[in-house]
Write an enzyme that holds these catalytic residues in place. Sequence first.
Site, PDB file in Angstrom:
ATOM      1  N   GLY A   1       0.574  -5.050   0.869  1.00 15.36           N
ATOM      2  CA  GLY A   1      -0.629  -5.122   0.044  1.00 15.36           C
ATOM      3  C   GLY A   1      -0.379  -5.775  -1.310  1.00 15.36           C
TER       4      GLY A   1
ATOM      5  N   GLU B   1       4.712  -5.046   7.068  1.00 20.81           N
ATOM      6  CA  GLU B   1       3.952  -3.947   7.693  1.00 20.81           C
ATOM      7  C   GLU B   1       4.431  -3.665   9.119  1.00 20.81           C
ATOM      8  OE1 GLU B   1       2.594  -6.460   5.952  1.00 20.81           O
ATOM      9  OE2 GLU B   1       0.949  -5.728   4.697  1.00 20.81           O
TER      10      GLU B   1
ATOM     11  N   GLU C   1      -0.601  -9.383  -0.650  1.00 18.92           N
ATOM     12  CA  GLU C   1      -2.021  -9.662  -0.365  1.00 18.92           C
ATOM     13  C   GLU C   1      -2.850  -9.656  -1.644  1.00 18.92           C
ATOM     14  OE1 GLU C   1      -1.689  -6.445   2.605  1.00 18.92           O
ATOM     15  OE2 GLU C   1      -2.864  -7.746   3.899  1.00 18.92           O
TER      16      GLU C   1
ATOM     17  N   ALA D   1       0.862  -1.181   0.000  1.00 22.88           N
ATOM     18  CA  ALA D   1       0.000   0.000   0.000  1.00 22.88           C
ATOM     19  C   ALA D   1       0.900   1.233   0.000  1.00 22.88           C
ATOM     20  CB  ALA D   1      -0.890  -0.017   1.230  1.00 22.88           C
TER      21      ALA D   1
HETATM   22  N1  CAA Z   1       4.577   3.175  -0.835  1.00 23.02           N
HETATM   23  C1  CAA Z   1       4.949   4.325  -1.426  1.00 23.02           C
HETATM   24  N2  CAA Z   1       6.095   4.453  -2.130  1.00 23.02           N
HETATM   25  C2  CAA Z   1       6.892   3.348  -2.229  1.00 23.02           C
HETATM   26  C3  CAA Z   1       6.539   2.125  -1.648  1.00 23.02           C
HETATM   27  C4  CAA Z   1       5.319   2.053  -0.920  1.00 23.02           C
HETATM   28  N3  CAA Z   1       4.885   0.936  -0.380  1.00 23.02           N
HETATM   29  N4  CAA Z   1       7.529   1.241  -1.908  1.00 23.02           N
HETATM   30  C5  CAA Z   1       8.439   1.885  -2.649  1.00 23.02           C
HETATM   31  N5  CAA Z   1       8.062   3.159  -2.847  1.00 23.02           N
HETATM   32  C6  CAA Z   1       8.764   4.219  -3.565  1.00 23.02           C
HETATM   33  C7  CAA Z   1       9.955   4.757  -2.765  1.00 23.02           C
HETATM   34  O1  CAA Z   1       9.537   5.716  -1.814  1.00 23.02           O
HETATM   35  C8  CAA Z   1      10.810   5.326  -3.878  1.00 23.02           C
HETATM   36  O2  CAA Z   1      10.262   6.575  -4.250  1.00 23.02           O
HETATM   37  P1  CAA Z   1      11.230   7.889  -4.346  1.00 23.02           P
HETATM   38  O3  CAA Z   1      12.206   7.546  -5.455  1.00 23.02           O
HETATM   39  O4  CAA Z   1      10.287   8.986  -4.683  1.00 23.02           O
HETATM   40  O5  CAA Z   1      11.897   8.013  -3.019  1.00 23.02           O
HETATM   41  C9  CAA Z   1      10.576   4.372  -5.036  1.00 23.02           C
HETATM   42  O6  CAA Z   1       9.346   3.674  -4.749  1.00 23.02           O
HETATM   43  C10 CAA Z   1      11.661   3.331  -5.170  1.00 23.02           C
HETATM   44  O7  CAA Z   1      11.802   2.689  -3.931  1.00 23.02           O
HETATM   45  P2  CAA Z   1      13.213   2.484  -3.195  1.00 23.02           P
HETATM   46  O8  CAA Z   1      14.143   3.612  -3.521  1.00 23.02           O
HETATM   47  O9  CAA Z   1      12.955   2.222  -1.738  1.00 23.02           O
HETATM   48  O10 CAA Z   1      13.717   1.167  -3.942  1.00 23.02           O
HETATM   49  P3  CAA Z   1      14.713   0.043  -3.386  1.00 23.02           P
HETATM   50  O11 CAA Z   1      15.006  -0.831  -4.563  1.00 23.02           O
HETATM   51  O12 CAA Z   1      15.827   0.644  -2.644  1.00 23.02           O
HETATM   52  O13 CAA Z   1      13.836  -0.792  -2.309  1.00 23.02           O
HETATM   53  C11 CAA Z   1      11.874  -1.955  -1.489  1.00 23.02           C
HETATM   54  C12 CAA Z   1      12.722  -1.538  -2.711  1.00 23.02           C
HETATM   55  C13 CAA Z   1      12.633  -2.948  -0.618  1.00 23.02           C
HETATM   56  C14 CAA Z   1      10.616  -2.611  -2.042  1.00 23.02           C
HETATM   57  C15 CAA Z   1      11.508  -0.685  -0.663  1.00 23.02           C
HETATM   58  O14 CAA Z   1      11.009   0.315  -1.524  1.00 23.02           O
HETATM   59  C16 CAA Z   1      10.489  -0.930   0.420  1.00 23.02           C
HETATM   60  O15 CAA Z   1      10.808  -1.483   1.456  1.00 23.02           O
HETATM   61  N6  CAA Z   1       9.243  -0.490   0.175  1.00 23.02           N
HETATM   62  C17 CAA Z   1       8.177  -0.554   1.175  1.00 23.02           C
HETATM   63  C18 CAA Z   1       7.653  -1.966   1.362  1.00 23.02           C
HETATM   64  C19 CAA Z   1       6.594  -1.995   2.419  1.00 23.02           C
HETATM   65  O16 CAA Z   1       6.824  -1.667   3.574  1.00 23.02           O
HETATM   66  N7  CAA Z   1       5.364  -2.417   2.044  1.00 23.02           N
HETATM   67  C20 CAA Z   1       4.236  -2.483   2.950  1.00 23.02           C
HETATM   68  C21 CAA Z   1       3.394  -1.232   2.829  1.00 23.02           C
HETATM   69  S1  CAA Z   1       2.093  -1.157   4.045  1.00 23.02           S
HETATM   70  C22 CAA Z   1       0.863  -2.164   3.434  1.00 23.02           C
HETATM   71  O17 CAA Z   1       0.974  -2.735   2.391  1.00 23.02           O
HETATM   72  C23 CAA Z   1      -0.380  -2.269   4.298  1.00 23.02           C
HETATM   73  C24 CAA Z   1      -1.387  -3.250   3.838  1.00 23.02           C
HETATM   74  O18 CAA Z   1      -1.270  -4.418   4.099  1.00 23.02           O
HETATM   75  C25 CAA Z   1      -2.585  -2.802   3.141  1.00 23.02           C
END
Ligand code: CAA
Length: 258
Positions: free
Chosen positions: A109, A132, A112, A65
């Site tokens: 998400g 999460e 999921e 998400a």
């Molecule tokens: N939401 C918003 N933006 C996201 C995102 C997310 N979940 N995941 C990645 N992005 C964005 C980053 O902010 C970045 O944007 P900017 O260039 O503007 O800063 C861009 O995508 C590229 O990401 P990274 O620079 O972080 O890329 P990376 O290759 O270094 O890392 C990754 C990749 C390991 C997937 C890392 O991006 C990450 O950990 N992302 C978050 C994963 C996460 O925590 N997901 C759970 C979300 S909560 C949820 O999903 C709740 C639910 O159950 C409904």
Amino acid sequence: MAYETIIVEVEDHVATIKLNRPDALNALNSQLMRELSDALRDADGNEKVRCIILTGSAKAFAAGADIKEMSDKSFVDMFLSDYFGKEHDAVTRVRKPIIAAVAGYALGGGCELAMMCDFIIAADNAKFGQPEINLGVVAGIGGTQRLTRFVGKSKAMDMHLTGRFMDAEEAERSGLVSRVVPAKQLMAEAEAAANKIAEKSRMTAMAVKESVNRAFETTMSEGILFERRMFHAMFATEDQNEGMEAFLEKRTAQFRDK
Ligand code: CAA
């Protein structure tokens, strides 16, 4: 319909929906979830479409998400909007088979959403996770429930409590995905599977989906009764007649969805 966060293509009998927010690794925001719900509803209602593929990019199916969209929200915002509740239900209401073709990250998400599909084909670079907990929240669109049913309590607890990622090989070994293929062949494999499904009777494919899904919703004896009645009901169709006659005449069945 013109979409901004997804790309939809219909070729022969297969609709392919590609998540398309490359700058955010396909993070699921409200617009994307709304567009995805609309596209799935359209594909489900499109007579021509017999199977749906949901996919992302080579780097990410979806990284969860959208954290930027959620970060400032309050409990009241989330509760009153029932954040992603309607969209979750829209995905699970689709009656036609949906294949998730997953390359790269399927996190939170994203994992999921893949699990809401009917089966997952993973590229060998796929990474699944429910991180999460690192954000101070729990999964919100079925992760604690579906992952537990797919991989069992111990591994689901491990994934949700540590927030670690699972690679494609572990995901296949654990029953989360049905097959793993080299990344370059992901779409060809998903399309071949979708075309194979499209050759079947549409009614029978929908009955299979409803029957397997009963296994997640009810007791064994009720599920088996549901399946048996569904099996009996198929004998009211011309496609049952055609399928069995074709076998006996050693030819390929020509199903007509009747
Ligand atoms: N939401 C918003 N933006 C996201 C995102 C997310 N979940 N995941 C990645 N992005 C964005 C980053 O902010 C970045 O944007 P900017 O260039 O503007 O800063 C861009 O995508 C590229 O990401 P990274 O620079 O972080 O890329 P990376 O290759 O270094 O890392 C990754 C990749 C390991 C997937 C890392 O991006 C990450 O950990 N992302 C978050 C994963 C996460 O925590 N997901 C759970 C979300 S909560 C949820 O999903 C709740 C639910 O159950 C409904």
